[in-house]
Write a protein that holds these residues in place. Structure first.
Motif, PDB file in Angstrom:
ATOM      1  N   ARG A   1       0.841  -1.212   0.000  1.00 26.93           N
ATOM      2  CA  ARG A   1       0.000   0.000   0.000  1.00 26.93           C
ATOM      3  C   ARG A   1       0.871   1.255   0.000  1.00 26.93           C
ATOM      4  O   ARG A   1       0.590   2.210  -0.739  1.00 26.93           O
ATOM      5  CB  ARG A   1      -0.918  -0.020   1.226  1.00 26.93           C
ATOM      6  CG  ARG A   1      -1.919   1.136   1.269  1.00 26.93           C
ATOM      7  CD  ARG A   1      -2.964   0.913   2.353  1.00 26.93           C
ATOM      8  NE  ARG A   1      -2.380   0.822   3.686  1.00 26.93           N
ATOM      9  CZ  ARG A   1      -2.311  -0.306   4.391  1.00 26.93           C
ATOM     10  NH1 ARG A   1      -2.801  -1.423   3.889  1.00 26.93           N
ATOM     11  NH2 ARG A   1      -1.773  -0.300   5.596  1.00 26.93           N
ATOM     12  N   ARG A   2       1.917   1.257   0.791  1.00 28.66           N
ATOM     13  CA  ARG A   2       2.820   2.411   0.830  1.00 28.66           C
ATOM     14  C   ARG A   2       3.564   2.568  -0.495  1.00 28.66           C
ATOM     15  O   ARG A   2       3.811   3.695  -0.963  1.00 28.66           O
ATOM     16  CB  ARG A   2       3.790   2.266   2.004  1.00 28.66           C
ATOM     17  CG  ARG A   2       3.112   2.521   3.347  1.00 28.66           C
ATOM     18  CD  ARG A   2       3.879   2.005   4.547  1.00 28.66           C
ATOM     19  NE  ARG A   2       5.186   2.593   4.736  1.00 28.66           N
ATOM     20  CZ  ARG A   2       5.815   2.614   5.911  1.00 28.66           C
ATOM     21  NH1 ARG A   2       5.234   2.096   6.989  1.00 28.66           N
ATOM     22  NH2 ARG A   2       7.006   3.144   6.016  1.00 28.66           N
TER      23      ARG A   2
ATOM     24  N   ARG B   1       1.210   4.154  -2.981  1.00 25.71           N
ATOM     25  CA  ARG B   1       1.060   5.578  -2.687  1.00 25.71           C
ATOM     26  C   ARG B   1       2.286   6.362  -3.158  1.00 25.71           C
ATOM     27  O   ARG B   1       2.167   7.432  -3.768  1.00 25.71           O
ATOM     28  CB  ARG B   1       0.855   5.794  -1.189  1.00 25.71           C
ATOM     29  CG  ARG B   1      -0.595   5.639  -0.756  1.00 25.71           C
ATOM     30  CD  ARG B   1      -0.782   5.998   0.700  1.00 25.71           C
ATOM     31  NE  ARG B   1      -2.153   6.426   0.963  1.00 25.71           N
ATOM     32  CZ  ARG B   1      -2.697   6.474   2.162  1.00 25.71           C
ATOM     33  NH1 ARG B   1      -1.979   6.132   3.222  1.00 25.71           N
ATOM     34  NH2 ARG B   1      -3.940   6.881   2.321  1.00 25.71           N
TER      35      ARG B   1
ATOM     36  N   GLU C   1      12.220   3.168   3.925  1.00 23.42           N
ATOM     37  CA  GLU C   1      11.989   4.105   2.812  1.00 23.42           C
ATOM     38  C   GLU C   1      12.808   3.728   1.580  1.00 23.42           C
ATOM     39  O   GLU C   1      12.387   3.970   0.449  1.00 23.42           O
ATOM     40  CB  GLU C   1      12.354   5.538   3.236  1.00 23.42           C
ATOM     41  CG  GLU C   1      11.460   6.114   4.306  1.00 23.42           C
ATOM     42  CD  GLU C   1      11.983   5.864   5.698  1.00 23.42           C
ATOM     43  OE1 GLU C   1      11.512   6.539   6.639  1.00 23.42           O
ATOM     44  OE2 GLU C   1      12.869   4.998   5.863  1.00 23.42           O
TER      45      GLU C   1
ATOM     46  N   GLU D   1      10.902   0.930  -0.130  1.00 23.43           N
ATOM     47  CA  GLU D   1       9.708   1.529  -0.741  1.00 23.43           C
ATOM     48  C   GLU D   1      10.062   2.281  -2.014  1.00 23.43           C
ATOM     49  O   GLU D   1       9.365   2.168  -3.037  1.00 23.43           O
ATOM     50  CB  GLU D   1       9.034   2.497   0.238  1.00 23.43           C
ATOM     51  CG  GLU D   1       8.390   1.852   1.437  1.00 23.43           C
ATOM     52  CD  GLU D   1       7.871   2.887   2.434  1.00 23.43           C
ATOM     53  OE1 GLU D   1       7.364   2.464   3.487  1.00 23.43           O
ATOM     54  OE2 GLU D   1       7.972   4.094   2.157  1.00 23.43           O
TER      55      GLU D   1
ATOM     56  N   GLU E   1       7.364  11.499   3.914  1.00 23.48           N
ATOM     57  CA  GLU E   1       6.199  10.848   4.512  1.00 23.48           C
ATOM     58  C   GLU E   1       4.909  11.582   4.172  1.00 23.48           C
ATOM     59  O   GLU E   1       3.889  10.948   3.861  1.00 23.48           O
ATOM     60  CB  GLU E   1       6.382  10.756   6.030  1.00 23.48           C
ATOM     61  CG  GLU E   1       5.355   9.878   6.725  1.00 23.48           C
ATOM     62  CD  GLU E   1       5.702   9.648   8.184  1.00 23.48           C
ATOM     63  OE1 GLU E   1       4.753   9.511   8.982  1.00 23.48           O
ATOM     64  OE2 GLU E   1       6.901   9.611   8.512  1.00 23.48           O
ATOM     65  N   THR E   2       4.935  12.903   4.200  1.00 26.70           N
ATOM     66  CA  THR E   2       3.744  13.689   3.864  1.00 26.70           C
ATOM     67  C   THR E   2       3.343  13.455   2.419  1.00 26.70           C
ATOM     68  O   THR E   2       2.159  13.268   2.101  1.00 26.70           O
ATOM     69  CB  THR E   2       4.007  15.180   4.101  1.00 26.70           C
ATOM     70  OG1 THR E   2       4.341  15.383   5.477  1.00 26.70           O
ATOM     71  CG2 THR E   2       2.784  16.017   3.739  1.00 26.70           C
TER      72      THR E   2
ATOM     73  N   ARG F   1       4.128  10.851   0.482  1.00 23.27           N
ATOM     74  CA  ARG F   1       3.673   9.467   0.289  1.00 23.27           C
ATOM     75  C   ARG F   1       2.279   9.254   0.842  1.00 23.27           C
ATOM     76  O   ARG F   1       1.386   8.734   0.147  1.00 23.27           O
ATOM     77  CB  ARG F   1       4.653   8.511   0.974  1.00 23.27           C
ATOM     78  CG  ARG F   1       4.307   7.033   0.851  1.00 23.27           C
ATOM     79  CD  ARG F   1       5.037   6.224   1.910  1.00 23.27           C
ATOM     80  NE  ARG F   1       4.600   6.580   3.262  1.00 23.27           N
ATOM     81  CZ  ARG F   1       5.284   6.302   4.363  1.00 23.27           C
ATOM     82  NH1 ARG F   1       6.450   5.685   4.286  1.00 23.27           N
ATOM     83  NH2 ARG F   1       4.811   6.643   5.546  1.00 23.27           N
ATOM     84  N   ASP F   2       2.041   9.664   2.081  1.00 26.36           N
ATOM     85  CA  ASP F   2       0.757   9.394   2.729  1.00 26.36           C
ATOM     86  C   ASP F   2      -0.370  10.240   2.174  1.00 26.36           C
ATOM     87  O   ASP F   2      -1.545   9.904   2.347  1.00 26.36           O
ATOM     88  CB  ASP F   2       0.878   9.615   4.237  1.00 26.36           C
ATOM     89  CG  ASP F   2       1.803   8.611   4.898  1.00 26.36           C
ATOM     90  OD1 ASP F   2       2.185   7.624   4.230  1.00 26.36           O
ATOM     91  OD2 ASP F   2       2.177   8.812   6.067  1.00 26.36           O
TER      92      ASP F   2
ATOM     93  N   THR G   1      -4.146   5.749  -3.009  1.00 21.15           N
ATOM     94  CA  THR G   1      -3.820   4.344  -2.761  1.00 21.15           C
ATOM     95  C   THR G   1      -4.237   3.459  -3.927  1.00 21.15           C
ATOM     96  O   THR G   1      -4.175   2.234  -3.833  1.00 21.15           O
ATOM     97  CB  THR G   1      -4.517   3.845  -1.484  1.00 21.15           C
ATOM     98  OG1 THR G   1      -5.937   4.023  -1.628  1.00 21.15           O
ATOM     99  CG2 THR G   1      -4.018   4.575  -0.262  1.00 21.15           C
TER     100      THR G   1
END
Length: 507
Positions: A42-43, A46, A71, A74, A149-150, A152-153, A157
């Motif tokens: 899922r990450r 994204r 990371e 990912e 992180e901001t 990616r999240d 999705t």
């Protein structure tokens, strides 16, 4: 989809065992992050969508300047899912070296972490580069970057349409660059996946595998180890900084079943009281990147009661080519083993003709793990291929049973008084001299001989070695022209992060 690609492995694992641990990140004696296969996929989706929003598409290159962190995994997987190519950069490179790789690879986006903050800031401020956007994985994001992180999240999705074919380009992995500027090796999905399959055939890992990766993920060897674990659906335990007692704690705490350590790591771990730890689950011990003498192999096997595999290869082969299996580890300790499955090997002279058994020549390879090309270097690529065979600069000999013995690098050869001297032959002899811990042999300019042999020796403990002792030992075992005419004693040898000795710093 035509064949199995790296991106598909992420989806397959998430579907088959969504709640199993995919990656565990360790630091400071504890777990700092744990990600399941479902969460990882899922990450990855994204991040892939976030990269696409920033203009990354098939064929583009994305640089990563990060350590052994979630990371990093990912970033590799997300980039590959899009059909773009991750470009891992040695995280010990300084700004000028990083700038070279960014420019050479045409990277338009760079992902970096806290350890590389100062270096990448220097690249941004002082060098021209093709990078148009930076993502920062850490605290206090620099003004020129966006928070990883901001970004990616905050992205969608939605599943990413995976790159369709195994024959598509997957990554650019740079060579170690021990004697010159590194070259970017373009690997395909077929190279990467087949390399994992080959290694898994030789080292029988299962879904229960818990694989510790402590060598740096920017190097193809460590990424290949991750791919072995990821292919079978095992758990990968990431260790960012090598420290012997921390490594032993991770082996115990995480019930690690397999790992790879270069010889200098092995020596350090063996000196850190491993008998004090419960390592009963540790079954498969892999080593490589530098020679392991018989005494080191014996110590590893006795201490860890494990299967020892000595692996040989290079970036251009994705990377493994030969392997000395456990049953031969002490029978032929000086060998790097036989060719692994699906890798054809021959030994050739300067004209490309095969040499006789036992003679020294360049090792040449053919098979599905041979890289596609050097990025942006068509002439260099053409120069290393001969009728479908990749011809390496590694010098080897092969015995009647097909075991390969590494002799040295063609560009390491010393020519003294018209005689060819292979450093590895002298190094092997000196490893048998009592009191020698490590040794490297190089050629240095000489007005009389053209080059003279120089031995750089690291004594073992308080051993009282002298120049005459070192020279005499070589003279007693090899031809006189091979004896060192200069001996230097050091506390340690300069190495790159994968353990290879930087001989250019010794000459």
């Amino acid at each position: 989809m035509n064949g199995l690609t790296v991106g598909y492995l992420a989806e397959r694992n998430a579907r088959i065992q969504p709640d199993a641990e995919a990656v565990v990140q360790r630091a400071d004696g504890e777990r700092t992050e744990t990600v399941t296969f479902e969460a990882l996929n899922r990450r990855v989706d994204r991040l892939a969508n976030a990269l696409a929003e920033r203009g990354i598409e098939e064929g583009d290159t994305v640089a990563t300047y990060t350590g052994n962190r979630v990371e990093t995994i990912e970033s590799y997987l997300a980039t590959m899912k899009l059909g773009a190519l991750p470009v891992p950069i040695n995280h010990r490179f300084k700004a000028g070296e990083v700038s070279y790789v960014l420019e050479d690879s045409d990277a338009t986006l760079c992902i970096f972490g806290e350890a590389g903050r100062e270096t990448i800031a220097g690249v941004h401020d002082e060098f021209d580069s093709p990078v148009e956007a930076y993502l920062y994985a850490g605290d206090s994001t620099p003004a020129f970057a966006a928070d990883y992180e901001t970004v990616r999240d905050g992205a969608s999705t939605d599943p990413v349409e995976i790159v369709p074919s195994r024959t598509d380009e997957a990554a650019i992995m740079y060579t170690s660059g021990t004697t010159g500027k590194p070259k970017g090796c373009v690997l395909t999905h077929d190279n990467v996946v087949q390399a994992a399959e080959n290694s898994l055939y030789e080292v029988n890992l299962s879904r229960d595998a818990r694989f510790m990766v402590v060598t740096p993920l920017f190097h193809i060897a460590a990424f290949g180890l991750f791919m072995m674990s990821f292919y079978v659906g095992g758990t990968t335990i990431l260790v960012d900084d090598f420290e012997p007692t921390s490594v032993l704690s991770v082996l115990e705490d995480e019930s690690v079943t397999a790992s790879f350590m270069v010889p200098m790591m092995s020596r350090a771990v063996l000196s850190a009281d491993p008998e004090s730890y419960d390592l009963s689950k540790f079954e498969h011990y892999m080593t490589g990147a530098a020679p392991s003498e018989r005494s080191l192999k014996e110590a590893i096997i006795e201490t860890f009661d494990c299967n020892l595999y000595d692996v040989f290869g290079q970036t251009e082969l994705s990377p493994s080519t030969t392997m000395l299996r456990p049953e031969n580890a002490l029978e032929r300790p000086d060998s790097v083993g036989r060719p692994i499955i699906n890798v054809e090997v021959k030994v050739v002279d300067e004209t490309g003709d095969e040499v006789e058994t036992g003679e020294t020549g360049r090792i040449a390879y053919r098979g599905p793990t041979v890289f596609k090309e050097y990025y942006g270097m068509p002439e260099k690529t053409a120069a290393v291929f001969d009728d479908g065979w990749f011809v390496s600069d590694d010098l080897v000999r092969m015995d009647d049973d097909g075991f390969v013995y590494f002799v040295g690098r063609a560009d390491d050869m010393i020519i003294t008084g018209g005689e060819n001297v292979h450093p590895a032959e002298i190094e092997e002899v000196l490893h048998d001299l009592e009191g020698v811990d490590e040794v490297a042999v190089v050629g240095v300019p000489d007005d009389q001989w053209g080059e003279r042999v120089k031995a750089v020796v690291v004594p073992e403990g308080e051993a009282a070695l002298t120049e005459s002792t070192v020279v005499g030992h070589v003279e007693a075992n090899l031809a006189g022209f091979k004896k060192p005419r200069e001996v230097e004693f050091r506390d340690e040898l300069p190495r790159n992060p994968t353990g290879k000795v930087l001989k250019n710093e010794l000459a």
